[in-house]
Design an enzyme around this catalytic site. Structure first.
Site, short mmCIF file in Angstrom:
data_model
loop_
_atom_site.label_atom_id
_atom_site.label_comp_id
_atom_site.label_asym_id
_atom_site.label_seq_id
_atom_site.Cartn_x
_atom_site.Cartn_y
_atom_site.Cartn_z
N GLY A 31 -9.28 3.68 -2.06
CA GLY A 31 -10.09 3.29 -3.21
C GLY A 31 -9.51 2.16 -4.02
N LEU A 33 -11.22 -0.53 -4.70
CA LEU A 33 -11.55 -1.47 -3.63
C LEU A 33 -11.55 -2.92 -4.11
CD1 LEU A 33 -14.45 0.57 -1.97
CD2 LEU A 33 -11.99 0.66 -1.47
N HIS A 37 -10.69 -4.67 1.30
CA HIS A 37 -11.48 -3.52 1.76
C HIS A 37 -12.89 -3.98 2.14
CE1 HIS A 37 -8.63 -1.55 -1.22
NE2 HIS A 37 -8.37 -0.86 -0.12
N GLN A 61 1.02 11.03 1.95
CA GLN A 61 1.71 9.81 2.37
C GLN A 61 2.56 9.18 1.27
OE1 GLN A 61 -2.17 7.97 3.30
NE2 GLN A 61 -1.36 6.09 2.42
#
Ligand code: AMP
Length: 280
Positions: A31, A33, A37, A61
């Site tokens: 997200g 963005l 993206h 992660q």
């Protein structure tokens, strides 16, 4: 365009599309963005009947001292961008939807994850592989789109898809940059005005490295040293790594070869940014 937060809702929608013989392109993101993206969503839009974008800041992660809590989020703006680009579905799950209590299965990888970001961020690629594998099972796309900006991630995902016989075409897309050269990143938003100026040292050193290769330099040590020197000229920059590796195995190399990945990670203040170029 629909926004779904549950695995079942996404599965049911994709099953319906499949029954009608439609193909599905998938763009996994965290997200916030930007045009990087957007380029992936556009590529997916061009080559598939339906486009799914996932927006999920994947806790697995991030290391314990990393920026999970402060990672920028703006679902409203992201949704508007996805809709304007013609995406059909956003999958935006809560962490509990992805990792139920007692979750204990992981996808891990040797070799390719031992260098570069894998060295600096020990749990990172296990989290990436696990979440991407889960997302692939949920969305079951024909094609999935990843940016060359995260070159090691792209190589790791390709390798995982191959190793684990995933019937999904992995499509790599070029790095999208700001006009002045800085690679677009959701993390650029952390930078103060001075840091934003200092961050240009990443792309400058990448362009320098590329120029040396193009001029015929064959010693990776000389290329890396020249890039390090350029980065060191910026007082706000602190090098995490500058390395030349085999473009397939991600292992360090002494002599320029094809494919070669020259990748850097540099802290600008407390913000860690990455950039790279591929020689192939
Ligand atoms: P992220 O939201 O940072 O996890 O990124 C999601 C996807 O967008 C990954 O495949 C990234 O490689 C890709 N991406 C991020 N920044 C860029 C960029 N500047 N150019 C191209 N792709 C990008």
């Amino acid at each position: 365009m629909k926004i779904e937060s549950t695995v079942n809702a996404v599965r049911n929608q994709v099953k319906e599309w499949r029954k009608s013989g439609l193909t599905v392109g998938f763009v996994p993101t965290m997200g916030y963005l930007h045009e990087g993206h957007a380029s992936l969503i556009q590529a997916a839009r061009e080559n598939n009947d339906k486009v799914v974008v996932s927006i999920f800041v994947n806790p697995m992660q991030f290391g314990p001292t990393e920026d999970l809590a402060s990672y920028p989020r703006d679902l409203e703006k992201d949704s508007a961008l996805c809709a304007s680009l013609g995406a059909d579905l956003i999958f935006h799950p809560e962490p509990e939807e992805m990792y139920h209590e007692g979750f204990s299965s992981y996808v891990d990888m040797d070799v390719l994850t031992q260098e570069l970001c894998g060295l600096s961020r020990p749990v990172h690629f296990r989290g990436v592989c696990t979440v991407v594998c889960k997302l692939f099972h949920i969305v079951a796309p024909d094609r999935a789109y990843f940016g060359q900006k995260d070159a090691q991630q792209l190589a790791v995902i390709r390798h995982m898809a191959d190793d684990l016989n995933m019937d999904i075409e992995i499509v790599g897309c070029p790095i999208v940059r700001e006009e002045d050269g800085l690679a677009k990143s959701s993390r650029n938003t952390y930078l103060s005005e001075d840091e934003r100026r200092a961050a240009l040292i990443l792309s400058k050193s990448i362009f320098l490295g590329k120029e040396l290769v193009e001029k015929g330099e064959t010693s990776t040590e000389k290329i890396v040293d020249a890039m390090k020197e350029r980065i060191a000229s910026e007082p706000l920059a602190r090098i995490d790594y500058v390395k030349a590796v085999d473009g397939r195995t991600m292992q360090q190399i002494q002599t320029v070869q094809k494919p070669m990945l020259v990748a850097i990670a540099v802290y600008i203040g407390s913000t860690r940014l990455i950039d790279n170029f591929i020689w192939e």
